[in-house]
Design a protein around this motif. Structure first.
Motif, PDB file in Angstrom:
ATOM      1  N   ILE A  97      -6.473   6.824  -6.490  1.00 18.46           N
ATOM      2  CA  ILE A  97      -6.312   5.829  -5.618  1.00 18.46           C
ATOM      3  C   ILE A  97      -7.532   5.370  -4.882  1.00 18.46           C
ATOM      4  CG2 ILE A  97      -5.371   5.009  -3.193  1.00 18.46           C
ATOM      5  CD1 ILE A  97      -2.991   6.763  -3.921  1.00 18.46           C
ATOM      6  N   ALA A  98      -8.424   6.352  -4.860  1.00 20.91           N
ATOM      7  CA  ALA A  98      -9.970   6.314  -4.333  1.00 20.91           C
ATOM      8  C   ALA A  98     -10.630   5.459  -5.301  1.00 20.91           C
ATOM      9  CB  ALA A  98     -10.543   7.478  -3.723  1.00 20.91           C
ATOM     10  N   ASN A  99     -10.582   5.508  -6.600  1.00 23.69           N
ATOM     11  CA  ASN A  99     -11.219   4.944  -7.610  1.00 23.69           C
ATOM     12  C   ASN A  99     -10.609   3.643  -8.252  1.00 23.69           C
ATOM     13  OD1 ASN A  99     -13.661   6.373  -7.800  1.00 23.69           O
ATOM     14  ND2 ASN A  99     -12.338   8.082  -8.293  1.00 23.69           N
ATOM     15  N   VAL A 100      -9.496   2.861  -7.425  1.00 16.18           N
ATOM     16  CA  VAL A 100      -8.902   2.061  -7.997  1.00 16.18           C
ATOM     17  C   VAL A 100      -9.706   0.560  -8.467  1.00 16.18           C
ATOM     18  CG1 VAL A 100      -8.243   0.872  -6.002  1.00 16.18           C
ATOM     19  CG2 VAL A 100      -6.660   0.752  -7.799  1.00 16.18           C
ATOM     20  N   ASP A 101     -10.686   0.586  -7.666  1.00  9.63           N
ATOM     21  CA  ASP A 101     -11.732  -0.669  -7.879  1.00  9.63           C
ATOM     22  C   ASP A 101     -12.793  -0.193  -8.710  1.00  9.63           C
ATOM     23  OD1 ASP A 101     -10.058  -2.576  -6.758  1.00  9.63           O
ATOM     24  OD2 ASP A 101     -10.960  -1.949  -4.822  1.00  9.63           O
ATOM     25  N   TYR A 157     -13.391   3.381 -14.885  1.00 12.57           N
ATOM     26  CA  TYR A 157     -12.560   4.425 -14.404  1.00 12.57           C
ATOM     27  C   TYR A 157     -11.342   4.762 -15.031  1.00 12.57           C
ATOM     28  CZ  TYR A 157     -10.536   8.096 -11.513  1.00 12.57           C
ATOM     29  OH  TYR A 157      -9.871   9.448 -11.227  1.00 12.57           O
ATOM     30  N   LYS A 158     -10.901   5.936 -15.590  1.00 15.38           N
ATOM     31  CA  LYS A 158      -9.694   6.266 -16.355  1.00 15.38           C
ATOM     32  C   LYS A 158      -8.809   7.204 -15.295  1.00 15.38           C
ATOM     33  CE  LYS A 158     -10.981   3.600 -19.702  1.00 15.38           C
ATOM     34  NZ  LYS A 158     -10.255   2.411 -19.778  1.00 15.38           N
ATOM     35  N   LYS A 159      -7.589   6.923 -15.563  1.00  9.97           N
ATOM     36  CA  LYS A 159      -6.514   7.412 -14.648  1.00  9.97           C
ATOM     37  C   LYS A 159      -6.596   9.011 -14.989  1.00  9.97           C
ATOM     38  CE  LYS A 159      -1.669   8.059 -14.070  1.00  9.97           C
ATOM     39  NZ  LYS A 159      -0.517   7.524 -13.546  1.00  9.97           N
ATOM     40  N   GLY A 217     -11.695  -2.800 -16.871  1.00 14.80           N
ATOM     41  CA  GLY A 217     -11.570  -1.499 -17.714  1.00 14.80           C
ATOM     42  C   GLY A 217     -10.929  -0.377 -16.918  1.00 14.80           C
ATOM     43  N   ASN A 218     -10.699  -0.461 -15.843  1.00 15.51           N
ATOM     44  CA  ASN A 218     -10.034   0.594 -14.905  1.00 15.51           C
ATOM     45  C   ASN A 218      -8.347   0.725 -15.097  1.00 15.51           C
ATOM     46  OD1 ASN A 218      -8.537   1.511 -12.517  1.00 15.51           O
ATOM     47  ND2 ASN A 218     -10.559   1.362 -11.381  1.00 15.51           N
ATOM     48  N   GLY A 219      -8.205   2.107 -15.308  1.00 16.30           N
ATOM     49  CA  GLY A 219      -6.929   2.440 -15.939  1.00 16.30           C
ATOM     50  C   GLY A 219      -5.889   3.022 -14.633  1.00 16.30           C
ATOM     51  N   VAL A 220      -6.162   2.405 -13.582  1.00 15.14           N
ATOM     52  CA  VAL A 220      -5.314   2.721 -12.494  1.00 15.14           C
ATOM     53  C   VAL A 220      -4.378   1.718 -11.888  1.00 15.14           C
ATOM     54  CG1 VAL A 220      -5.195   3.715  -9.921  1.00 15.14           C
ATOM     55  CG2 VAL A 220      -7.008   4.355 -11.373  1.00 15.14           C
ATOM     56  N   ASP A 221      -3.102   1.991 -12.027  1.00 17.80           N
ATOM     57  CA  ASP A 221      -2.059   0.884 -11.467  1.00 17.80           C
ATOM     58  C   ASP A 221      -1.593   1.633  -9.667  1.00 17.80           C
ATOM     59  OD1 ASP A 221       0.128  -0.647 -10.798  1.00 17.80           O
ATOM     60  OD2 ASP A 221       1.263   0.192 -12.332  1.00 17.80           O
ATOM     61  N   MET A 268       0.806   4.884  -5.897  1.00 18.31           N
ATOM     62  CA  MET A 268       1.451   4.904  -4.564  1.00 18.31           C
ATOM     63  C   MET A 268       3.035   5.592  -4.678  1.00 18.31           C
ATOM     64  SD  MET A 268      -0.872   4.355  -2.397  1.00 18.31           S
ATOM     65  CE  MET A 268       0.201   4.215  -0.867  1.00 18.31           C
ATOM     66  N   SER A 269       3.569   5.209  -5.726  1.00 17.13           N
ATOM     67  CA  SER A 269       5.080   5.611  -6.001  1.00 17.13           C
ATOM     68  C   SER A 269       5.060   7.203  -6.391  1.00 17.13           C
ATOM     69  CB  SER A 269       5.685   5.041  -7.340  1.00 17.13           C
ATOM     70  OG  SER A 269       7.035   5.452  -7.506  1.00 17.13           O
ATOM     71  N   ASP A 270       3.905   7.569  -7.300  1.00 14.39           N
ATOM     72  CA  ASP A 270       3.776   8.997  -7.560  1.00 14.39           C
ATOM     73  C   ASP A 270       3.384   9.826  -6.196  1.00 14.39           C
ATOM     74  OD1 ASP A 270       4.516   8.477 -10.110  1.00 14.39           O
ATOM     75  OD2 ASP A 270       2.225   8.514 -10.835  1.00 14.39           O
ATOM     76  N   LEU A 271       2.804   9.327  -5.408  1.00 11.27           N
ATOM     77  CA  LEU A 271       2.302   9.997  -4.042  1.00 11.27           C
ATOM     78  C   LEU A 271       3.503  10.258  -3.342  1.00 11.27           C
ATOM     79  CD1 LEU A 271      -0.232  10.915  -2.782  1.00 11.27           C
ATOM     80  CD2 LEU A 271      -0.298   8.589  -1.544  1.00 11.27           C
TER      81      LEU A 271
END
Length: 131
Positions: free
Chosen positions: A29-33, A37-39, A90-94, A99-102
């Motif tokens: 979440i901190a690296n969403v932007d 960055y890869k999830k 190229g960011n791999g964070v949805d 938030m759902s996983d959290l």
């Protein structure tokens, strides 16, 4: 003679898993932007192997069977998901998935703490002689 069952250690390992998952989700979440960055995710299998004290091995009866190992596996049971891009940079964070996983992980952790508290309450009752 073993005084306690393995329930306490199993609950402790489950809480360790949930804590690690919380940290990984928070990093995502901190690296969403952050560009490129890869999830990261927590590999339940590696945590299970560590908790069991053994490594699960596949009984391969054919060379076409797959091994029980994951690509991209790194230390502490975390896995980097390389092939996923959600943003143009190229960011791999949805963010919605994270938030759902959290929320799911928080419910899981709360259930573990309630179960551990119940075990301690049962132990207290036994020590007091059922009073």
């Amino acid at each position: 003679m073993k005084l306690f069952s393995n329930t306490f250690s199993s609950l402790e390992k489950a809480m360790d898993y949930s804590t690690l998952k919380q940290k990984v989700i928070s990093q995502n979440i901190a690296n969403v932007d952050t560009p490129q960055y890869k999830k990261k995710d927590v590999s339940f299998k590696s945590v299970l192997d560590e908790a069991m004290g053994t490594r699960l091995e596949a009984n391969k009866t054919s060379i076409r069977h797959l091994d029980f190992k994951e690509n991209g596996e790194s230390g502490y049971g975390t896995v980097i998901r390389q092939n996923v891009n959600y943003n143009h940079n190229g960011n791999g964070v949805d963010l919605d998935k994270e938030m759902s996983d959290l929320a799911t992980n928080q419910i899981y952790y709360n259930a573990l703490t309630e179960r551990l508290s119940g075990k301690f309450n049962s132990l207290q009752t036994v020590i007091r002689g059922g009073k």
